[in-house]
Design a protein around this motif. Sequence first.
Motif, PDB file in Angstrom:
ATOM      1  N   VAL A 109     -10.513  -8.558  -7.642  1.00 22.33           N
ATOM      2  CA  VAL A 109     -10.083  -7.792  -6.493  1.00 22.33           C
ATOM      3  C   VAL A 109     -11.556  -7.074  -6.031  1.00 22.33           C
ATOM      4  O   VAL A 109     -12.099  -6.631  -5.144  1.00 22.33           O
ATOM      5  CB  VAL A 109      -9.298  -6.938  -6.613  1.00 22.33           C
ATOM      6  N   ARG A 164      -2.582   0.365  -4.459  1.00 14.79           N
ATOM      7  CA  ARG A 164      -2.071  -0.711  -4.161  1.00 14.79           C
ATOM      8  C   ARG A 164      -2.504  -1.811  -5.356  1.00 14.79           C
ATOM      9  O   ARG A 164      -3.295  -1.794  -5.979  1.00 14.79           O
ATOM     10  CB  ARG A 164      -3.047  -1.438  -2.859  1.00 14.79           C
ATOM     11  N   GLU A 212      -5.241 -10.211  -0.683  1.00 16.18           N
ATOM     12  CA  GLU A 212      -4.405 -10.989  -1.718  1.00 16.18           C
ATOM     13  C   GLU A 212      -4.212 -12.288  -1.084  1.00 16.18           C
ATOM     14  O   GLU A 212      -4.242 -13.208  -1.842  1.00 16.18           O
ATOM     15  CB  GLU A 212      -2.818 -10.297  -1.591  1.00 16.18           C
ATOM     16  N   TYR A 250      -5.554  -5.106   2.796  1.00 22.09           N
ATOM     17  CA  TYR A 250      -5.390  -5.414   1.522  1.00 22.09           C
ATOM     18  C   TYR A 250      -4.361  -6.735   1.528  1.00 22.09           C
ATOM     19  O   TYR A 250      -4.234  -7.537   0.475  1.00 22.09           O
ATOM     20  CB  TYR A 250      -4.730  -4.347   0.835  1.00 22.09           C
ATOM     21  N   LEU A 277       0.734  -1.291  -0.088  1.00 17.77           N
ATOM     22  CA  LEU A 277      -0.117  -0.069  -0.147  1.00 17.77           C
ATOM     23  C   LEU A 277       0.849   1.253  -0.004  1.00 17.77           C
ATOM     24  O   LEU A 277       1.765   1.233   0.712  1.00 17.77           O
ATOM     25  CB  LEU A 277      -0.911   0.241   1.286  1.00 17.77           C
TER      26      LEU A 277
END
Lengths: 159, 159
Positions: free
Chosen positions: A29, A20, A152, A148, A5
Amino acid sequence: MNNALQLTSPQAAPYSDYKREFDFPAAAVFRAHADPALYGQWIGPRGLTTRVEQLDCRSGGSFRFVQHGDDGVEHAFHGVFHTVRDNEFILMTFEYEGFPDVVTLEYTRFEDLAGGRCRLAGHSVFPTLEDRERYLAGGMESGMAEGYDRLEELLGRAG
Amino acid sequence: MNNALQLTSPQAAPYSDYKREFDFPAAAVFRAHADPALYGQWIGPRGLTTRVEQLDCRSGGSFRFVQHGDDGVEHAFHGVFHTVRDNEFILMTFEYEGFPDVVTLEYTRFEDLAGGRCRLAGHSVFPTLEDRERYLAGGMESGMAEGYDRLEELLGRAG
């Protein structure tokens, strides 16, 4: 490649801007933002459990979710979706109920990159500079970064 | 007493703040914002005709209205209500569809004053400084001032 990030907050204006990248396509996403069952698995810092009460990710829809950590104390968040364009764009309001009526406007853009990767670009607008500083002091950046990372990891497990 | 609109826009931050008093109670001025049949009679500058397509003034509700003047050209606006507390507070998003994705966050507070009067206090937050300047250059302040004058006249006719 570095997917970390990157968040910047200009001194004079009540914004935070961030980017990001992910090793997954924009559609994947985006779906992690729009599907309540996925959203609750990654939003917020590590160590919190999230209960998504509502997530109707379409223009005019609403959301509310409640998080708690080991101490059992609950923190709730809610907002409305002004605009949603699937796989591309979300514009919503966001309120932490612990800061009543301090509502941010959250722009999120999803853009495919080469190699099946994508970039998420966000623009958060706070009602005052003081409100942004309060959010930053409350761990906003590390909470976003961990969220985030969890996103992932979640997509990696699903693949 | 002077009920004129007072609007200020700080140089460095993307806000406009404004106040407007009315010779009517907060409940009446709130209702003129929340009732579709009333809203369409005052919103915006003089000389425009407004068709309110939707105005569901409650937390989580949405609105859309379309205006045209003598030239017949239509201008549409829409948004969502993040929070509504009857007679006290409206927090909504607002988009002029001619400026797509330029969405403002609009705080409006209604407060009773002595003598059956009230004060409306607004705080508009724009996504960038440039967007605010574009709105101001487009006649935002005079449009608001004329709209509130029309609102006061409307309440006078109803009384």
